[in-house]
Write a protein that holds these residues in place. Structure first.
Motif, PDB file in Angstrom:
ATOM      1  N   UNK A 187      -8.523 -11.407 -32.912  1.00  0.00           N
ATOM      2  CA  UNK A 187      -8.096 -12.177 -34.087  1.00  0.00           C
ATOM      3  C   UNK A 187      -8.381 -13.667 -33.966  1.00  0.00           C
ATOM      4  N   UNK A 188      -8.672 -14.125 -32.749  1.00  0.00           N
ATOM      5  CA  UNK A 188      -8.926 -15.557 -32.574  1.00  0.00           C
ATOM      6  C   UNK A 188      -9.769 -15.774 -31.323  1.00  0.00           C
ATOM      7  N   UNK A 189     -10.503 -16.888 -31.312  1.00  0.00           N
ATOM      8  CA  UNK A 189     -11.311 -17.243 -30.151  1.00  0.00           C
ATOM      9  C   UNK A 189     -11.267 -18.751 -29.964  1.00  0.00           C
ATOM     10  N   UNK A 190     -10.925 -19.185 -28.754  1.00  0.00           N
ATOM     11  CA  UNK A 190     -10.933 -20.602 -28.404  1.00  0.00           C
ATOM     12  C   UNK A 190     -12.059 -20.826 -27.410  1.00  0.00           C
ATOM     13  N   UNK A 191     -13.089 -21.521 -27.844  1.00  0.00           N
ATOM     14  CA  UNK A 191     -14.281 -21.722 -27.029  1.00  0.00           C
ATOM     15  C   UNK A 191     -14.026 -22.715 -25.898  1.00  0.00           C
ATOM     16  N   UNK A 192     -14.729 -22.523 -24.775  1.00  0.00           N
ATOM     17  CA  UNK A 192     -14.707 -23.521 -23.708  1.00  0.00           C
ATOM     18  C   UNK A 192     -15.918 -24.443 -23.791  1.00  0.00           C
ATOM     19  N   UNK A 193     -16.768 -24.242 -24.798  1.00  0.00           N
ATOM     20  CA  UNK A 193     -17.936 -25.091 -24.991  1.00  0.00           C
ATOM     21  C   UNK A 193     -19.070 -24.828 -24.019  1.00  0.00           C
ATOM     22  N   UNK A 194     -18.928 -23.789 -23.205  1.00  0.00           N
ATOM     23  CA  UNK A 194     -19.917 -23.519 -22.165  1.00  0.00           C
ATOM     24  C   UNK A 194     -20.530 -22.124 -22.265  1.00  0.00           C
ATOM     25  N   UNK A 195     -20.128 -21.381 -23.285  1.00  0.00           N
ATOM     26  CA  UNK A 195     -20.577 -19.995 -23.394  1.00  0.00           C
ATOM     27  C   UNK A 195     -19.483 -19.021 -23.031  1.00  0.00           C
ATOM     28  N   UNK A 234     -13.396 -15.145 -20.933  1.00  0.00           N
ATOM     29  CA  UNK A 234     -14.738 -15.164 -20.368  1.00  0.00           C
ATOM     30  C   UNK A 234     -15.041 -16.608 -19.991  1.00  0.00           C
ATOM     31  N   UNK A 235     -15.385 -16.849 -18.754  1.00  0.00           N
ATOM     32  CA  UNK A 235     -15.654 -18.205 -18.283  1.00  0.00           C
ATOM     33  C   UNK A 235     -17.113 -18.561 -18.511  1.00  0.00           C
ATOM     34  N   UNK A 237     -20.614 -20.721 -18.276  1.00  0.00           N
ATOM     35  CA  UNK A 237     -21.307 -21.452 -17.198  1.00  0.00           C
ATOM     36  C   UNK A 237     -22.457 -22.289 -17.736  1.00  0.00           C
ATOM     37  N   UNK A 238     -22.521 -22.460 -19.060  1.00  0.00           N
ATOM     38  CA  UNK A 238     -23.596 -23.254 -19.647  1.00  0.00           C
ATOM     39  C   UNK A 238     -23.067 -24.544 -20.237  1.00  0.00           C
ATOM     40  N   UNK A 239     -23.698 -25.010 -21.314  1.00  0.00           N
ATOM     41  CA  UNK A 239     -23.282 -26.250 -21.971  1.00  0.00           C
ATOM     42  C   UNK A 239     -23.794 -26.246 -23.411  1.00  0.00           C
ATOM     43  N   UNK A 240     -22.874 -25.984 -24.338  1.00  0.00           N
ATOM     44  CA  UNK A 240     -23.275 -25.946 -25.751  1.00  0.00           C
ATOM     45  C   UNK A 240     -23.405 -27.342 -26.354  1.00  0.00           C
ATOM     46  N   UNK A 241     -23.049 -28.370 -25.578  1.00  0.00           N
ATOM     47  CA  UNK A 241     -23.244 -29.743 -26.043  1.00  0.00           C
ATOM     48  C   UNK A 241     -24.538 -30.341 -25.512  1.00  0.00           C
ATOM     49  N   UNK A 242     -25.260 -29.560 -24.723  1.00  0.00           N
ATOM     50  CA  UNK A 242     -26.492 -30.067 -24.132  1.00  0.00           C
ATOM     51  C   UNK A 242     -27.654 -30.046 -25.109  1.00  0.00           C
ATOM     52  N   UNK A 243     -28.798 -30.529 -24.648  1.00  0.00           N
ATOM     53  CA  UNK A 243     -30.020 -30.540 -25.455  1.00  0.00           C
ATOM     54  C   UNK A 243     -31.121 -29.832 -24.680  1.00  0.00           C
TER      55      UNK A 243
END
Length: 300
Positions: A187-195, A234-235, A237-243
């Motif tokens: 019902x909900x998802x809180x992202x860690x911004x890393x995948x 789910x932990x 290991x990436x970076x969704x703020x990267x380029x």
């Protein structure tokens, strides 16, 4: 969520290739492999058709293993299934190995449309870049059958060391069989911004003893996470703020999930957790029952 590919199918001997028995002919054969085929039955409740046709159908779970708990044979022979109504069709599919063979936990990886992945299972590494695990239940979605009380039998004939070996197992579907209610899903998802991130999941339906969140992005399944209480994490290991953005294991952007509820050790009976050739495939009611939520969509 059905993901059948030749790459997944190549993982028939999932946990340890050295534990698989070859079918070579040798002089004066001595059978070092002590293989055992076991099975159970129950129901799959898939109201929205996430793994096949929508509805409630017969579930069949198998394990064909040697004494080390690995796949019994590299070439385990063509499988057959029979039920109260006679022979049950088990299509070969288009992959290699084919889907009409019994391996360590059900068919070869991916035949039933659902694979086990990290973090519920061990993550890939340099030696096992495609560490995806079979999930045990036999895909009958091509020719689904309604749950029918009575005896079911799984069998296969294997040619090994110049000899023909036959293995079989049976299980009985009770007259008053169980159908698990449909899970409410994520019902909900809180992202860690890393995948990665944390899912909120509704409580398991009555009778279910475990739930697993299965995540797919684009054409591929990318993660599996066991639910603890009403959350699954789910932990990343990436970076969704990267380029460019690069999330892992969940790619940045939109993705979908289903929740699978089970009343038997769905994860624990399979590799790599189970190392026995006689795994427990049923729950307290003596059957193996699954239920599938509808899709939930989120963004990473």
């Amino acid at each position: 969520m059905r993901k059948l590919s030749a790459a997944l199918a190549a993982l028939a001997c999932v946990a340890a290739a050295a534990g698989c028995t070859t079918n070579n002919t040798v002089g004066g054969p001595v059978f070092a492999t002590h293989a055992k085929l076991v099975m159970s039955v129950g129901t799959i409740n898939d109201p929205h058709g996430e793994l096949g046709p929508a509805g409630t159908f017969q579930n069949i779970v198998t394990a064909f293993r040697n004494q080390l708990g690995n796949s019994a044979f590299i070439s385990p022979g063509t499988a057959s299934l029979t039920g109260p109504g006679g022979a049950i069709t088990l299509p070969a599919g288009s992959g290699a190995p084919p889907c009409n063979e019994f391996f360590v936990y059900g068919q070869t990886v991916g035949c039933n449309g659902l694979v086990g992945m990290a973090p519920a299972y061990p993550p890939p590494d340099s030696l096992h870049p495609l560490y995806q695990y079979p999930t045990g239940f036999i895909s009958l979605s091509f020719v689904p059958i309604s749950p029918t009380p009575g005896q079911y039998t799984a069998a296969t004939t294997v040619t090994a060391n110049g000899h023909t070996l036959t293995y079989s197992a049976s299980a009985t579907m009770p007259a008053s069989f169980t159908v698990l209610g449909q899970p409410g899903g994520a019902t909900n998802f809180v992202s860690d911004g890393k995948g990665g991130g944390t899912f909120t999941v509704t409580a398991a339906p009555p009778g279910a003893t475990e739930q697993v969140v299965e995540v797919a992005s684009g054409p591929a399944q990318v993660a599996s996470a066991l639910v603890s209480g009403t959350t699954a994490t789910i932990t990343g290991t990436g970076n969704c703020a990267g380029t460019p953005p690069a999330g892992s294991p969940i790619p940045c952007g939109g993705f979908v999930v289903i929740v699978v509820a089970a009343d038997y050790p769905f994860v624990e009976a399979g590799p790599p957790a189970s190392k026995t050739n006689n795994p427990t495939l049923t729950g307290s009611n003596g059957t193996s029952d699954l239920s599938i939520s509808g899709l939930s969509s989120f963004n990473e």
